[in-house]
Design an enzyme around this catalytic site. Structure first.
Site, PDB file in Angstrom:
ATOM      1  N   TYR A  72       0.475  11.719  17.926  1.00 39.07           N
ATOM      2  CA  TYR A  72       1.113  10.405  18.107  1.00 39.07           C
ATOM      3  C   TYR A  72       1.995  10.486  19.349  1.00 39.07           C
ATOM      4  O   TYR A  72       3.169  10.872  19.286  1.00 39.07           O
ATOM      5  CB  TYR A  72       1.963  10.027  16.893  1.00 39.07           C
ATOM      6  CG  TYR A  72       1.168   9.736  15.632  1.00 39.07           C
ATOM      7  CD1 TYR A  72      -0.189   9.439  15.687  1.00 39.07           C
ATOM      8  CD2 TYR A  72       1.783   9.747  14.388  1.00 39.07           C
ATOM      9  CE1 TYR A  72      -0.911   9.176  14.533  1.00 39.07           C
ATOM     10  CE2 TYR A  72       1.064   9.474  13.230  1.00 39.07           C
ATOM     11  CZ  TYR A  72      -0.284   9.199  13.310  1.00 39.07           C
ATOM     12  OH  TYR A  72      -0.991   8.938  12.162  1.00 39.07           O
ATOM     13  N   PHE A 223      -2.247   1.821   7.168  1.00 42.83           N
ATOM     14  CA  PHE A 223      -2.668   0.469   7.578  1.00 42.83           C
ATOM     15  C   PHE A 223      -2.533  -0.541   6.436  1.00 42.83           C
ATOM     16  O   PHE A 223      -3.337  -1.469   6.321  1.00 42.83           O
ATOM     17  CB  PHE A 223      -4.104   0.473   8.116  1.00 42.83           C
ATOM     18  CG  PHE A 223      -4.293   1.139   9.453  1.00 42.83           C
ATOM     19  CD1 PHE A 223      -3.197   1.471  10.251  1.00 42.83           C
ATOM     20  CD2 PHE A 223      -5.563   1.425   9.937  1.00 42.83           C
ATOM     21  CE1 PHE A 223      -3.372   2.081  11.490  1.00 42.83           C
ATOM     22  CE2 PHE A 223      -5.752   2.038  11.174  1.00 42.83           C
ATOM     23  CZ  PHE A 223      -4.652   2.369  11.949  1.00 42.83           C
ATOM     24  N   THR A 229      -4.909  -8.224   4.228  1.00 45.50           N
ATOM     25  CA  THR A 229      -5.478  -9.552   4.362  1.00 45.50           C
ATOM     26  C   THR A 229      -4.447 -10.584   4.831  1.00 45.50           C
ATOM     27  O   THR A 229      -3.247 -10.424   4.580  1.00 45.50           O
ATOM     28  CB  THR A 229      -6.066 -10.010   3.014  1.00 45.50           C
ATOM     29  OG1 THR A 229      -6.534 -11.340   3.158  1.00 45.50           O
ATOM     30  CG2 THR A 229      -5.019  -9.969   1.904  1.00 45.50           C
TER      31      THR A 229
HETATM   32  N1  NAP Z   1      -4.375   9.609   8.355  1.00 45.39           N
HETATM   33  C1  NAP Z   1      -4.763   8.842   9.341  1.00 45.39           C
HETATM   34  O1  NAP Z   1      -5.865   8.985   9.879  1.00 45.39           O
HETATM   35  C2  NAP Z   1      -3.834   7.768   9.810  1.00 45.39           C
HETATM   36  C3  NAP Z   1      -4.317   6.744  10.653  1.00 45.39           C
HETATM   37  C4  NAP Z   1      -3.438   5.765  11.058  1.00 45.39           C
HETATM   38  C5  NAP Z   1      -2.111   5.777  10.638  1.00 45.39           C
HETATM   39  N2  NAP Z   1      -1.653   6.792   9.856  1.00 45.39           N
HETATM   40  C6  NAP Z   1      -0.239   6.824   9.397  1.00 45.39           C
HETATM   41  O2  NAP Z   1      -0.014   5.669   8.633  1.00 45.39           O
HETATM   42  C7  NAP Z   1       1.167   5.020   9.079  1.00 45.39           C
HETATM   43  C8  NAP Z   1       1.030   3.551   8.761  1.00 45.39           C
HETATM   44  O3  NAP Z   1       0.138   2.905   9.650  1.00 45.39           O
HETATM   45  P1  NAP Z   1       0.718   1.869  10.690  1.00 45.39           P
HETATM   46  O4  NAP Z   1       1.861   2.475  11.423  1.00 45.39           O
HETATM   47  O5  NAP Z   1      -0.425   1.295  11.434  1.00 45.39           O
HETATM   48  O6  NAP Z   1       1.435   0.814   9.715  1.00 45.39           O
HETATM   49  P2  NAP Z   1       0.990  -0.542   9.122  1.00 45.39           P
HETATM   50  O7  NAP Z   1       2.013  -0.649   8.141  1.00 45.39           O
HETATM   51  O8  NAP Z   1      -0.363  -0.728   8.637  1.00 45.39           O
HETATM   52  O9  NAP Z   1       1.090  -1.593  10.357  1.00 45.39           O
HETATM   53  C9  NAP Z   1       1.838  -1.396  11.470  1.00 45.39           C
HETATM   54  C10 NAP Z   1       1.619  -2.610  12.363  1.00 45.39           C
HETATM   55  O10 NAP Z   1       2.201  -3.743  11.754  1.00 45.39           O
HETATM   56  C11 NAP Z   1       3.384  -4.109  12.471  1.00 45.39           C
HETATM   57  N3  NAP Z   1       4.442  -4.275  11.475  1.00 45.39           N
HETATM   58  C12 NAP Z   1       5.152  -3.313  10.823  1.00 45.39           C
HETATM   59  N4  NAP Z   1       6.015  -3.875   9.967  1.00 45.39           N
HETATM   60  C13 NAP Z   1       5.850  -5.212  10.062  1.00 45.39           C
HETATM   61  C14 NAP Z   1       6.461  -6.316   9.424  1.00 45.39           C
HETATM   62  N5  NAP Z   1       7.413  -6.157   8.500  1.00 45.39           N
HETATM   63  N6  NAP Z   1       6.035  -7.564   9.767  1.00 45.39           N
HETATM   64  C15 NAP Z   1       5.062  -7.742  10.687  1.00 45.39           C
HETATM   65  N7  NAP Z   1       4.459  -6.726  11.336  1.00 45.39           N
HETATM   66  C16 NAP Z   1       4.846  -5.464  11.018  1.00 45.39           C
HETATM   67  C17 NAP Z   1       3.671  -3.011  13.466  1.00 45.39           C
HETATM   68  O11 NAP Z   1       4.187  -3.509  14.683  1.00 45.39           O
HETATM   69  P3  NAP Z   1       5.736  -3.283  15.060  1.00 45.39           P
HETATM   70  O12 NAP Z   1       5.878  -1.860  15.484  1.00 45.39           O
HETATM   71  O13 NAP Z   1       5.945  -4.242  16.186  1.00 45.39           O
HETATM   72  O14 NAP Z   1       6.535  -3.608  13.845  1.00 45.39           O
HETATM   73  C18 NAP Z   1       2.279  -2.441  13.698  1.00 45.39           C
HETATM   74  O15 NAP Z   1       1.576  -3.220  14.653  1.00 45.39           O
HETATM   75  C19 NAP Z   1       1.218   5.387  10.578  1.00 45.39           C
HETATM   76  O16 NAP Z   1       2.494   5.176  11.141  1.00 45.39           O
HETATM   77  C20 NAP Z   1       0.792   6.816  10.519  1.00 45.39           C
HETATM   78  O17 NAP Z   1       1.906   7.634  10.175  1.00 45.39           O
HETATM   79  C21 NAP Z   1      -2.497   7.755   9.418  1.00 45.39           C
END
Ligand code: NAP
Length: 295
Positions: A72, A223, A229
Site C-alpha cells: 500500500y 470493500f 450496493t
Molecule cells: N485482502 C485484499 O486483497 C484486500 C484488497 C483490498 C483492500 N483490502 C483491505 O481492506 C480495507 C478496506 O477496503 P477499502 O479501504 O477499499 O474500504 P471500503 O470501506 O470498501 O471503501 C473505501 C472507499 O470508500 C470511501 N469511503 C470510506 N468511508 C466512507 C464514508 N463513510 N462515506 C463515503 N465514502 C467512504 C473511501 O474514500 P475516502 O478515503 O475519500 O473516504 C474509499 O474510496 C483496505 O483499506 C485494505 O486494508 C484488502
C-alpha cells in the site's frame, strides 16, 4: 503528539459493536484498513499530516485492529510508514494485520504471485517498515498461480508457519480464498481469520462466512463500502436511522455475525468518524430482512 487511547477492547466508540478474540488478542469489531491512506481514490497522494492524524484519531476512537500491507504505497507515501510514525508508541495495544503474497514491485507494478522463497523477505519488509520485531497477524493472499491451480498453497503457508514457529509472526490468516484453501491451510497451522471481498450486494462468499462462524474464525470483509450496493432501500434505511448509506453498509456487515470484523478504509477525517460511529448502529430484525432481500 500524544494519542489518548480509549482502546481497551470493548470501549470507545469502536467498541460499540463488541469484541472478537483474534488469536490471543481481543479486538473491537470495528477496525481500520490503511489502503486509502497513501493516496485518494484519484491516486493523488494524501496530505501526510492528515493521514497521520486519521490513524491517531482512529485509535483515539477505540480502533485496535488495523489491516495494512507493504504494497500500500503511492510515489511519496507508504501506509506502513504512516502507521509506524503515527502509532509505534501504541503497538502493544493494537493488533496490526498485514498481507503477503501477490504485491507490487518498487515501481508500483503488480506482481501476480509470490514464490514460497520470497515470503520471508516480504515478512521482513513489513517488520522493517512497521519498526517491529514481530507481526501480530499475517494473511497469505492467493494470487494468479494458485487461482490457476499451478502453485501450492501448502508450500507458501508452510513458510509462514515456520516464521510463526520462529516468533516473527503471532497469528496467520488467509485472503482471497475459498473453503478448500482454508482446509488446506488448517492442516498446516491454525488460521485465525479469512479476509475476502464481501459486502451487501456482493455476497458470493455467504457460505464461507457461515463456515468461518462455525469454526470460530474471524471473517474480515474488504470493500464493504466500495463494492456495496447503492440500492434505494439502503438509502431509505439510512434516512430512517439518520445516518449515511456507507454507515448502513458497515452496520450490515457487523450484523452479519459476531465473527465479522470491519476494516473500512479512508483518508478522510469525517469519513473516519462516520465509519467508527457505524459500530453503534442497531439494525432491527426488520431492517436486516429488508437489507438481506437486496440481491
Ligand atoms: N485482502 C485484499 O486483497 C484486500 C484488497 C483490498 C483492500 N483490502 C483491505 O481492506 C480495507 C478496506 O477496503 P477499502 O479501504 O477499499 O474500504 P471500503 O470501506 O470498501 O471503501 C473505501 C472507499 O470508500 C470511501 N469511503 C470510506 N468511508 C466512507 C464514508 N463513510 N462515506 C463515503 N465514502 C467512504 C473511501 O474514500 P475516502 O478515503 O475519500 O473516504 C474509499 O474510496 C483496505 O483499506 C485494505 O486494508 C484488502
Amino acid at each position: 503528539m500524544t494519542v489518548t487511547t480509549t482502546n481497551n477492547a470493548g470501549t470507545g466508540p469502536a467498541g460499540a459493536a463488541g469484541t472478537w478474540r483474534l488469536g490471543d488478542r481481543t479486538v473491537n469489531r470495528l477496525g481500520f484498513g490503511t489502503m486509502r491512506l497513501p493516496q485518494d481514490s484519484g491516486w493523488r497522494p494524501r496530505d501526510r499530516e492528515q493521514a497521520v492524524a486519521v490513524l491517531r484519531r482512529a485509535v483515539e476512537l477505540g480502533v485496535n485492529h488495523l489491516d495494512t500491507a507493504a504494497f500500500y504505497f503511492s510515489p511519496s507515501r507508504s501506509a506502513n510508514e504512516l502507521v509506524n510514525t503515527a502509532l509505534r508508541g501504541h503497538y502493544d495495544e493494537l493488533v496490526i494485520g498485514t498481507k503477503v503474497g501477490p504485491g507490487r514491485d518498487p515501481s508500483g507494478d503488480w506482481l501476480p504471485e509470490a514464490r514460497p522463497e520470497q515470503l520471508r523477505g516480504q515478512v521482513e519488509e513489513n517488520l522493517r517498515q512497521l519498526g517491529r520485531d514481530h507481526l501480530d497477524l499475517v494473511n497469505l493472499r492467493i494470487g494468479a498461480a494458485l487461482e490457476r491451480g499451478t502453485g501450492s498453497l501448502a508450500d507458501r503457508f508452510g513458510v509462514l508457519a515456520e516464521l510463526r514457529e520462529e516468533g516473527l509472526i503471532r497469528h496467520l490468516g488467509l485472503s482471497n480464498v475459498g473453503p478448500e484453501h482454508l482446509a488446506e491451510a488448517q492442516a498446516i497451522a491454525p488460521v485465525v481469520c479469512v479476509q475476502n471481498q464481501y459486502a451487501l450486494g456482493n455476497r458470493a462468499d455467504d457460505a464461507l462466512v457461515d463456515l468461518c462462524a462455525e469454526q470460530g474464525i474471524a471473517f474480515v470483509p474488504f470493500f464493504a463500502i466500495q463494492s456495496g450496493t447503492t440500492d434505494e432501500r439502503v438509502t431509505a434505511l439510512a434516512e430512517t436511522h439518520g445516518v449515511s448509506p456507507a454507515q448502513i453498509l458497515l452496520a450490515w456487515s457487523l450484523h452479519r455475525g459476531p465473527h465479522v470484523l470491519a476494516i473500512p478504509g479512508t483518508g478522510d477525517p469525517a469519513h473516519l468518524e462516520e465509519n467508527v460511529a457505524a459500530a453503534g448502529i442497531r439494525l432491527s430484525a426488520q431492517d436486516m430482512a429488508t437489507l438481506n432481500s437486496i440481491e
